[in-house]
Write an enzyme that holds these catalytic residues in place. Structure first.
Site, mmCIF file in Angstrom:
data_model
loop_
_atom_site.group_PDB
_atom_site.id
_atom_site.type_symbol
_atom_site.label_atom_id
_atom_site.label_comp_id
_atom_site.label_asym_id
_atom_site.label_seq_id
_atom_site.Cartn_x
_atom_site.Cartn_y
_atom_site.Cartn_z
ATOM 1 N N TYR A 102 0.834 -1.203 0.000
ATOM 2 C CA TYR A 102 0.000 0.000 0.000
ATOM 3 C C TYR A 102 0.863 1.245 0.000
ATOM 4 O O TYR A 102 2.076 1.174 0.248
ATOM 5 C CB TYR A 102 -0.959 0.000 1.199
ATOM 6 N N LYS A 147 6.379 -2.160 2.249
ATOM 7 C CA LYS A 147 5.198 -1.517 2.841
ATOM 8 C C LYS A 147 3.978 -2.403 2.588
ATOM 9 O O LYS A 147 3.191 -2.174 1.666
ATOM 10 C CB LYS A 147 5.025 -0.118 2.231
ATOM 11 N N GLU A 184 12.150 3.185 14.564
ATOM 12 C CA GLU A 184 11.230 4.143 13.938
ATOM 13 C C GLU A 184 9.943 4.129 14.735
ATOM 14 O O GLU A 184 9.819 3.380 15.708
ATOM 15 C CB GLU A 184 10.966 3.757 12.475
ATOM 16 N N LEU A 197 10.907 1.264 7.593
ATOM 17 C CA LEU A 197 10.222 1.614 6.349
ATOM 18 C C LEU A 197 10.904 2.876 5.790
ATOM 19 O O LEU A 197 11.017 3.867 6.526
ATOM 20 C CB LEU A 197 8.742 1.868 6.670
HETATM 21 C C1 LIG Z 1 6.415 2.045 9.965
HETATM 22 C C2 LIG Z 1 6.442 3.327 9.216
HETATM 23 N N1 LIG Z 1 7.553 4.066 9.237
HETATM 24 C C3 LIG Z 1 7.628 5.245 8.588
HETATM 25 C C4 LIG Z 1 6.548 5.741 7.877
HETATM 26 C C5 LIG Z 1 6.656 7.056 7.165
HETATM 27 O O1 LIG Z 1 6.660 6.850 5.777
HETATM 28 P P1 LIG Z 1 6.184 7.997 4.796
HETATM 29 O O2 LIG Z 1 7.085 9.166 5.046
HETATM 30 O O3 LIG Z 1 6.377 7.418 3.435
HETATM 31 O O4 LIG Z 1 4.766 8.292 5.127
HETATM 32 C C6 LIG Z 1 5.371 4.981 7.810
HETATM 33 C C7 LIG Z 1 4.222 5.475 7.053
HETATM 34 O O5 LIG Z 1 3.177 4.907 7.048
HETATM 35 C C8 LIG Z 1 5.318 3.747 8.495
HETATM 36 O O6 LIG Z 1 4.208 2.993 8.470
#
Ligand SMILES: Cc1ncc(COP(=O)(O)O)c(C=O)c1O
Length: 292
Positions: A33, A153, A185, A209
């Site tokens: 996603y 993701k 994170e 991620l």
């Molecule tokens: C586990 C995790 N880390 C970091 C992020 C931040 O990613 P992004 O900057 O692409 O929204 C997300 C976003 O959903 C996430 O689920």
């Protein structure tokens, strides 16, 4: 105007949008996603989101024939049809519908399974995120008990869901996930600290991620001569940091003023985060014309 969703090429009423009971997304979280920010009707960082989506599909060997151009048109059509200038676009692509069996469905020509593609849109108040630059938010910590490939993701988010719920229950905005002493994170955000004017975040790899907002911040900070260190940091280091903050699509940058019961710095958003906040929202304005 009724809320609308996209399901496999058709725009339908959100209330009527549905997937088959044997969709592998629901049975196995065999799906990837994206969440994109839409401001002024324009999708922020659409190119990087598409690159990440394609990479994730390739990692899972999900064959999705639609090309970027037509797909972008479908996404924009859905956004326009919903009529919200500022919203979040959710995109989900699963391996498709097949008789339940852990292994991938047989790819023999007669039984080629088409991925299921769903998109939804929901209104979002980005101005609240700008206001939160002045107040900051609190995070708690929780053990990182997710699987070993969280760089992909996927919709398999139970570890993230339980950590976020623990944060909600504690009255905090986010849970920072720990592997031993290391902060990896947040449950849906990337984690950062500031020491001596340098900004520090966990390196990319299989245990975080790779956030689109994270990449964007690294570009903006580097261009502004702010030193970025991509290296693991510990909870003790975070608690002793000058400042801390988090980034994500839905929270492009938010100061973290407390971790568990520990105040960060003087317990107020700090100057480096404030400067980065200016850069982040200026970039949003550059791409979309949006201003708080
Ligand atoms: C586990 C995790 N880390 C970091 C992020 C931040 O990613 P992004 O900057 O692409 O929204 C997300 C976003 O959903 C996430 O689920």
């Amino acid at each position: 105007m009724p809320q609308l969703a996209y399901v496999n090429g058709r725009i339908v009423r959100h209330a009527d949008a549905s997937l088959h009971v044997e969709d592998r997304g629901t049975q196995f979280a065999d799906a990837v996603y994206e969440v994109c920010a839409v401001l002024n009707g324009r999708i922020l960082d659409w190119g990087p989101h598409l690159v990440r989506l394609r990479r994730n599909l390739a990692e899972l060997a999900i064959h999705w024939p639609m090309e970027d151009g037509p797909f972008g048109l479908q996404a924009r059509r859905l956004i326009a049809a919903n009529g919200h200038a500022d919203c979040l676009l959710y995109i989900q692509i699963s391996r498709g519908v097949a008789r339940r069996d852990h292994a991938f469905p047989d790819a023999a020509p007669a039984s080629v399974v088409m991925p299921s593609v769903v998109m939804t849109v929901r209104r979002f108040d980005f101005a609240q995120r700008v206001r939160q630059l002045d107040t900051g938010i609190r995070v708690i910590t929780a053990p990182d008990n997710r699987w070993g490939r969280v760089d992909i993701k996927t919709t398999g988010l139970l570890g993230n869901v339980l950590a976020k719920q623990a944060a909600r229950t504690a009255g905090a905005f986010e849970a920072w996930l720990l592997a031993g002493e290391v902060v990896r994170e947040g449950s849906s955000t990337n984690a950062w600290i500031v020491r001596d004017g340098r900004i520090i975040t966990h390196p990319k790899g299989s245990s975080i991620l790779p956030g689109i907002a994270r990449d964007s911040l690294i570009r903006l900070a580097s261009a502004a001569q702010i030193v970025v260190e991509e290296r693991p940091f510990t909870l003790a280091e975070a608690i002793g940091a000058d400042e801390a903050f988090l980034t994500s699509t839905t929270a492009p940058i938010l100061p973290v003023v407390a971790i568990d019961d520990h105040r960060i710095g003087n317990g107020r958003p700090g100057p480096v985060t404030a400067r980065l906040g200016e850069l982040v929202w200026a970039e949003v304005a550059r791409q979309t014309g949006w201003r708080a």
